[in-house]
Design an enzyme around this catalytic site. Structure first.
Site, short mmCIF file in Angstrom:
data_model
loop_
_atom_site.label_atom_id
_atom_site.label_comp_id
_atom_site.label_asym_id
_atom_site.label_seq_id
_atom_site.Cartn_x
_atom_site.Cartn_y
_atom_site.Cartn_z
N ARG A 228 -6.23 12.26 -14.55
CA ARG A 228 -5.83 11.55 -15.26
C ARG A 228 -5.99 12.02 -16.99
O ARG A 228 -5.43 11.65 -17.68
CB ARG A 228 -6.58 10.09 -15.39
CG ARG A 228 -6.44 9.14 -14.16
CD ARG A 228 -6.93 8.01 -14.24
NE ARG A 228 -7.20 7.41 -13.01
CZ ARG A 228 -6.44 6.39 -12.40
NH1 ARG A 228 -5.22 6.38 -13.04
NH2 ARG A 228 -6.56 5.96 -11.25
N ASP B 189 7.63 2.79 -10.06
CA ASP B 189 8.13 3.46 -8.93
C ASP B 189 8.98 2.84 -7.70
O ASP B 189 10.11 2.42 -8.06
CB ASP B 189 7.10 4.18 -8.09
CG ASP B 189 7.07 5.03 -7.16
OD1 ASP B 189 8.04 5.94 -7.17
OD2 ASP B 189 6.61 5.26 -5.95
P1 IMP Z 1 4.98 0.91 -7.55
O1 IMP Z 1 4.51 -0.62 -7.03
O2 IMP Z 1 5.75 1.49 -6.32
O3 IMP Z 1 6.37 0.71 -8.51
O4 IMP Z 1 3.91 1.77 -8.07
C1 IMP Z 1 3.43 1.58 -9.29
C2 IMP Z 1 2.21 2.03 -9.31
O5 IMP Z 1 1.89 3.30 -8.26
C3 IMP Z 1 1.89 2.65 -10.70
O6 IMP Z 1 1.35 1.81 -11.52
C4 IMP Z 1 0.96 3.91 -10.34
O7 IMP Z 1 -0.30 3.63 -10.34
C5 IMP Z 1 1.41 4.52 -8.90
N1 IMP Z 1 2.33 5.46 -8.93
C6 IMP Z 1 3.62 5.59 -8.55
N2 IMP Z 1 4.35 6.80 -8.96
C7 IMP Z 1 3.23 7.35 -9.18
C8 IMP Z 1 3.13 8.88 -9.64
O8 IMP Z 1 4.32 9.53 -9.62
N3 IMP Z 1 2.08 9.41 -10.19
C9 IMP Z 1 0.99 8.74 -10.03
N4 IMP Z 1 0.87 7.39 -9.78
C10 IMP Z 1 2.00 6.79 -9.32
#
Ligand code: IMP
Length: 172
Positions: free
Chosen positions: A161, A99
């Site tokens: 999940r 994300d």
């Molecule tokens: P980041 O650090 O913002 O890249 O977030 C990564 C983590 O956030 C992922 O491993 C997911 O566990 C969670 N995450 C990010 N976007 C989503 C989503 O759309 N649905 C569910 N979990 C998400």
């Protein structure tokens, strides 16, 4: 369970995961790999991916947390560490979704300090429009728009999940 709009059907996901597994098997021909699943979101993707990887491999897990609800807190913490050192090993990190990229950036930097022979990342979903940092991901299942998604391992506050497909979450 509420009815969600499907973004990616289970058939579509299964077909793509098989392709990724075949590609990874070709790329690592003759090598042994340590597959590291990032808990908890990757557990279903990992289970399917390793079954389409035709090669010797071991599996370990890393627990991280950075999210509360649908928002990244930006602070990544390791909640569960690997059970074995990865020094000199070929490491493939398996993540559910990238994300902002902050979680993966932290993980990759952390794992690099453990001196693996190589380090690559496989993620099921990539949301490039949300990226705050770009971390090279060699194997991407699907690139998706900026939607919060659940299912196939991905959760909203621990729920959903177990949906067999990937759905858009728009609130209860
Ligand atoms: P980041 O650090 O913002 O890249 O977030 C990564 C983590 O956030 C992922 O491993 C997911 O566990 C969670 N995450 C990010 N976007 C989503 C989503 O759309 N649905 C569910 N979990 C998400």
């Amino acid at each position: 369970m509420p009815k969600f709009d499907t973004m990616l059907s289970s058939e579509k996901v299964a077909a793509r995961v098989k392709e990724l597994g075949a590609q990874i098997s070709r790329d690592y021909k003759g090598k042994k790999v340590v597959v590291i699943g990032v808990l908890k979101g990757s557990f279903i993707f990992l289970a399917d991916l390793v079954r389409s990887m035709d090669m010797p491999l071991t599996i370990d897990f890393l627990g991280v947390s950075s999210y509360a609800g649908t928002q990244s807190t930006g602070v990544v913490a390791i909640t569960q560490d690997l059970t074995k050192p990865v020094e000199g090993k070929h490491v493939l990190v398996v993540e559910d979704i990238v994300d902002t990229g902050l979680t993966l950036q932290y993980l990759v930097e952390n794992l690099k300090t453990r001196n693996p022979a190589s380090l690559e990342v496989a993620c099921l979903l990539d949301k490039p429009s949300r990226a705050k940092v770009r971390v090279p991901v060699k194997y991407v299942g699907f690139t998706i728009d900026d939607e919060f998604v659940v299912g196939y391992g991905l959760d909203y506050d621990g729920l959903y999940r177990n949906l067999p497909y990937i759905a858009i979450y728009r609130g209860e």
